[in-house]
Write an enzyme that holds these catalytic residues in place. Sequence first.
Site, short mmCIF file in Angstrom:
data_model
loop_
_atom_site.label_atom_id
_atom_site.label_comp_id
_atom_site.label_asym_id
_atom_site.label_seq_id
_atom_site.Cartn_x
_atom_site.Cartn_y
_atom_site.Cartn_z
N GLY A 36 0.84 -1.20 0.00
CA GLY A 36 0.00 0.00 0.00
C GLY A 36 0.88 1.25 0.00
N HIS A 37 1.88 1.26 0.87
CA HIS A 37 2.80 2.42 0.92
C HIS A 37 3.59 2.53 -0.40
CE1 HIS A 37 2.50 1.44 5.37
NE2 HIS A 37 2.17 2.73 5.35
N GLU A 148 -6.68 5.55 0.93
CA GLU A 148 -8.11 5.70 1.26
C GLU A 148 -8.58 4.73 2.33
OE1 GLU A 148 -10.13 5.41 -2.52
OE2 GLU A 148 -10.30 7.59 -2.62
N LYS A 149 -7.72 3.81 2.75
CA LYS A 149 -8.13 2.92 3.86
C LYS A 149 -8.50 3.78 5.07
CE LYS A 149 -5.18 0.59 6.36
NZ LYS A 149 -5.46 1.08 7.74
N GLN A 153 -9.34 9.95 8.06
CA GLN A 153 -8.07 10.68 8.19
C GLN A 153 -7.82 11.53 6.94
OE1 GLN A 153 -4.14 9.07 9.68
NE2 GLN A 153 -3.77 8.79 7.51
N ARG A 187 -0.82 -3.10 10.66
CA ARG A 187 -1.34 -3.89 11.78
C ARG A 187 -1.60 -5.34 11.41
NH1 ARG A 187 -3.51 1.14 13.28
NH2 ARG A 187 -2.98 1.66 15.43
O1 PAF Z 1 -1.63 7.06 8.28
C1 PAF Z 1 -0.59 7.09 8.96
O2 PAF Z 1 0.33 6.28 8.80
C2 PAF Z 1 -0.45 8.16 10.04
O3 PAF Z 1 -1.67 8.45 10.63
C3 PAF Z 1 0.24 9.45 9.53
C4 PAF Z 1 -0.61 10.13 8.46
C5 PAF Z 1 1.61 9.12 8.98
C6 PAF Z 1 0.41 10.44 10.69
O4 PAF Z 1 1.19 9.90 11.70
#
Ligand code: PAF
Length: 253
Positions: A36-37, A148-149, A153, A187
């Site tokens: 994902g990253h 978008e997960k 946020q 996680r």
């Molecule tokens: O989504 C995340 O990994 C965190 O909430 C973020 C945006 C890096 C802020 O610590």
Amino acid sequence: MKTIVFDSLSKWIAFRKKFRRGKIGFVPTMGALHQGHVSLVERSRFENPITVVSIFVNPTQFNDPNDLKNYPRTFKGDYELLKAAGADFLIYPKYDEIYADGYKFRVSENHLSGILCGASRPGHFEGVLTVVMKLFNLVGPTRAYFGEKDYQQFLLIKEMVDSFFMNIQVVPCPIIREENGLAMSSRNERLSAEGREKAGLFFKELSSGKELKEIRKNLEENGFKVDYIEEFFGRRLGAVFLENVRLIDNVPA
Ligand code: PAF
């Protein structure tokens, strides 16, 4: 290509001045990186000449000290992944550098941050918004990429940027899923092999089109503890616990 690591903020700040006029894509993370990253880094590389990633496990957004303690920390593997994905710079700051003010100053929101994840995680979004504001100021990105997960946020960060007239394009990126549908998340590493397999049911139920209360019931009958299953912002969103691990996901409604 090498990814240059800055493990001190003062060195990063001095270095950053050189890129005053260049366009920068930014991917903030808490490490324990996965595909994902990688998809965020790839998108950033496609759209910007320079891509900066941060790894900072942000204590102020953890309302549960055990969750913070158990959050996976896998710097070596993360670095290799970022190098292979072609990130240019990685900033890896320490708590005292980010919170030199002792968390006296905060960014808070008093509407959207109180529902869904915010209802069961008091202070969570205050921690997220505060650290993201600090990181945005440190990096000065043109665009910033969020999965978008973490849909709530993403919405809060987008609203913060709009409300404070920050000249940053907040780019939402599609959820990347494991073969069984489970949304990729740092996680997931904490689930047993069996739990990880079972967790696919969360996505299956969420995207089934069934009534919300039926989805809740089916998940509970299968050993999930349900925090919420709700419809907001044209999406079906859920948070559940499996093997004491909190999982979130959402699909278009
Ligand atoms: O989504 C995340 O990994 C965190 O909430 C973020 C945006 C890096 C802020 O610590």
